[in-house]
Motif scaffolding. Structure first.
Motif, PDB file in Angstrom:
ATOM      1  N   ASP A  72       0.811  -1.218   0.000  1.00 14.44           N
ATOM      2  CA  ASP A  72       0.000   0.000   0.000  1.00 14.44           C
ATOM      3  C   ASP A  72       0.841   1.264   0.000  1.00 14.44           C
ATOM      4  O   ASP A  72       0.456   2.272  -0.610  1.00 14.44           O
ATOM      5  N   PHE A  73       1.972   1.223   0.700  1.00 16.46           N
ATOM      6  CA  PHE A  73       2.822   2.403   0.836  1.00 16.46           C
ATOM      7  C   PHE A  73       4.283   2.035   0.569  1.00 16.46           C
ATOM      8  O   PHE A  73       4.731   0.942   0.925  1.00 16.46           O
ATOM      9  N   ILE A  74       5.008   2.965  -0.021  1.00 17.83           N
ATOM     10  CA  ILE A  74       6.459   2.850  -0.178  1.00 17.83           C
ATOM     11  C   ILE A  74       7.071   4.122   0.379  1.00 17.83           C
ATOM     12  O   ILE A  74       6.549   5.221   0.155  1.00 17.83           O
ATOM     13  N   MET A  75       8.157   3.985   1.106  1.00 16.52           N
ATOM     14  CA  MET A  75       8.891   5.169   1.552  1.00 16.52           C
ATOM     15  C   MET A  75      10.362   5.046   1.171  1.00 16.52           C
ATOM     16  O   MET A  75      10.881   3.945   0.963  1.00 16.52           O
ATOM     17  N   HIS A  76      10.988   6.194   1.047  1.00 12.89           N
ATOM     18  CA  HIS A  76      12.424   6.288   0.749  1.00 12.89           C
ATOM     19  C   HIS A  76      13.045   7.385   1.595  1.00 12.89           C
ATOM     20  O   HIS A  76      12.414   8.414   1.848  1.00 12.89           O
ATOM     21  N   SER A  77      14.284   7.169   1.986  1.00 14.91           N
ATOM     22  CA  SER A  77      15.148   8.289   2.291  1.00 14.91           C
ATOM     23  C   SER A  77      15.744   8.707   0.955  1.00 14.91           C
ATOM     24  O   SER A  77      16.626   8.023   0.421  1.00 14.91           O
ATOM     25  N   THR A  78      15.248   9.807   0.402  1.00 18.84           N
ATOM     26  CA  THR A  78      15.750  10.262  -0.909  1.00 18.84           C
ATOM     27  C   THR A  78      17.169  10.800  -0.799  1.00 18.84           C
ATOM     28  O   THR A  78      17.830  11.024  -1.820  1.00 18.84           O
ATOM     29  N   ILE A 122      10.462  10.566   0.921  1.00 17.59           N
ATOM     30  CA  ILE A 122       9.186  10.563   0.215  1.00 17.59           C
ATOM     31  C   ILE A 122       8.347   9.392   0.697  1.00 17.59           C
ATOM     32  O   ILE A 122       8.871   8.321   1.017  1.00 17.59           O
ATOM     33  N   LEU A 123       7.054   9.637   0.778  1.00 17.19           N
ATOM     34  CA  LEU A 123       6.066   8.603   1.067  1.00 17.19           C
ATOM     35  C   LEU A 123       5.137   8.524  -0.136  1.00 17.19           C
ATOM     36  O   LEU A 123       4.622   9.546  -0.593  1.00 17.19           O
ATOM     37  N   LEU A 124       4.952   7.305  -0.663  1.00 19.71           N
ATOM     38  CA  LEU A 124       4.084   7.089  -1.814  1.00 19.71           C
ATOM     39  C   LEU A 124       2.985   6.104  -1.439  1.00 19.71           C
ATOM     40  O   LEU A 124       3.217   5.176  -0.658  1.00 19.71           O
ATOM     41  N   GLY A 125       1.815   6.292  -2.021  1.00 21.86           N
ATOM     42  CA  GLY A 125       0.712   5.386  -1.749  1.00 21.86           C
ATOM     43  C   GLY A 125      -0.095   5.110  -3.003  1.00 21.86           C
ATOM     44  O   GLY A 125      -0.200   5.958  -3.883  1.00 21.86           O
ATOM     45  N   ARG A 126      -0.668   3.900  -3.079  1.00 25.59           N
ATOM     46  CA  ARG A 126      -1.462   3.530  -4.252  1.00 25.59           C
ATOM     47  C   ARG A 126      -2.915   3.963  -4.115  1.00 25.59           C
ATOM     48  O   ARG A 126      -3.644   3.997  -5.104  1.00 25.59           O
ATOM     49  N   ASP A 127      -3.368   4.295  -2.899  1.00 25.25           N
ATOM     50  CA  ASP A 127      -4.699   4.866  -2.705  1.00 25.25           C
ATOM     51  C   ASP A 127      -4.551   6.381  -2.807  1.00 25.25           C
ATOM     52  O   ASP A 127      -4.257   7.071  -1.828  1.00 25.25           O
TER      53      ASP A 127
END
Length: 407
Positions: A216-222, A236-241
């Motif tokens: 559901d979520f992916i995060m990175h230390s960019t 960054i925090l990414l989500g599919r919803d």
């Protein structure tokens, strides 16, 4: 100006061109929008923006055009080649943060509430573990840590504890390079209606796309491989919803105040454009270094997912394109051998962090994981003799020569 209706078919082209919108000054690169706030043509327009009836920028804690390009570029890379439930390209939403820890904080505080629990595994980044086990309990949220490489153990936790409301993965894990099966764990969590988040910092979307496996979520230390040059902190925090990301998750970001800044976003955008090229070189060099270290008489153990000796080699090979630029190894002489080795390095850099063009080495037990109690560190495989290595993009013979003389 380029035609924005054209959609590149290659990952590298997407990294260069995605997210970029022409601006009124016809600037080649996205400008650094160093403005804290934005003006309106009328009071009515301001009202429409605050109410959400009209898209537009309001205040840079809430959004900024430089942030937007970075967010859309990373979202395009994490969703590259993937399809959504409707059969079209997968849509995901990214929110840029001041750091990876800020992104993680937004995730945890937007998903979890008092009485909930988070399930995760051994060997996480030290800051992530300390946040989960040191700070969250004060807010009424507890962490359950188990060996998620064992699916039976994972399911036993879900069965026995219905308060598990988030499954949090980090694969490959920092610094032991342990890997977990993203697809299998996500399928398990689905059976218990539990969302899944994955830290993809080590792998990057070029090597691994957790959305492919249903997270559901992916995060990175960019800060790390996505920026690639050690010039800026970010996350960054990414989500599919998408609606959830625009709604409660975005509100949490706004209220916590963990927003990025335009200059760091600009540096990130430019770093992202060479991600594919850099990751290929990182992988080439790491493979050579891992093979060399595994044969060296002073080395007790090498943790690199690209080696057949790695316990989760098959899992990593299944869910990663290549095995990345990160590895760790243990010297036979323990702590003192590690100190002596690091002090003798001449070209490679003695520092924490990772993902830069130069090769970086650090001692996790006394640096990145210093705040984790010794018994827990050792339980997780972070021994006093362990060295973490971020293999850079220098010429491989030079990296090997420096390791040889230091060993």
């Amino acid at each position: 100006m380029s035609d924005t209706s054209f959609h590149p078919a290659g990952f590298g082209s997407t990294a260069v061109h995605s997210g970029h919108e022409p601006n009124s000054a016809y600037a080649h690169l996205v400008p650094i929008y160093a403005s804290s706030t934005y003006v309106y043509e009328s009071a009515e327009q301001g009202m429409r923006r605050f109410s959400g009836e009209e898209d537009g920028y309001i205040y840079s804690r809430w959004g900024n055009p430089t942030f937007t390009e970075a967010e859309e570029k990373i979202a395009a890379l994490e969703a590259f080649g993937l399809t959504g439930p409707d059969g079209g390209p997968l849509r995901v939403k990214g929110l840029l943060h001041a750091s990876g820890m800020a992104a993680l904080s937004t995730l945890l505080l937007s998903v979890l509430k008092k009485g909930d629990k988070i399930l995760s595994h051994y060997s996480l980044y030290g800051g992530s573990q300390e946040l989960m086990e040191g700070l969250l309990p004060g807010l009424g949220v507890d962490a359950v840590i188990t060996d998620l490489r064992d699916l039976d153990k994972a399911e036993a936790v879900f069965k026995s504890d219905p308060s598990i409301r988030l499954l949090y993965l980090e694969t490959p894990a920092n610094p032991t390079m342990q890997c977990v099966d993203i697809a299998a764990l996500t399928a398990l969590a689905r059976r218990y209606n539990c969302p899944v988040a994955c830290d993809n910092t080590f792998a990057t979307p070029y090597l691994q796309q957790p959305f492919r496996y249903g997270v559901d979520f992916i995060m990175h230390s960019t800060t790390k491989f996505l920026n690639g040059h050690g010039t800026a902190i970010g996350g960054i925090l990414l989500g599919r919803d998408v609606e959830r990301m625009k709604g409660p998750v975005f509100k949490t970001l706004k209220l916590l105040g963990g927003n990025a800044n335009p200059f760091d976003a600009f540096l990130l955008i430019n770093g992202l454009k060479t991600l594919e090229l850099r990751m290929e070189r990182h992988c080439d060099n790491a493979e050579a270094v891992a093979a060399y270290l595994e044969r060296h008489p002073a080395i007790a153990r090498v943790n690199y997912t690209g080696l057949a000796s790695h316990k989760e080699h098959a899992i990593a090979a299944r869910q990663m394109r290549r095995h990345g630029g990160m590895l760790s190894f243990e010297l036979k002489g323990g702590l003192q051998a590690g100190v002596s080795f690091i002090n003798r390095l001449k070209m490679c850099t003695r520092t924490v962090s990772l993902g830069t063009c130069d090769t970086l080495l650090c001692h996790p037990a006394s640096m990145t994981h210093f705040s984790i109690p010794k018994e827990k560190r050792e339980q997780y495989g972070i021994t006093d003799g362990l060295i973490r290595m971020s293999v850079g993009i220098e010429n491989a013979p030079d990296i090997l020569a420096d390791l040889e003389q230091a060993l």
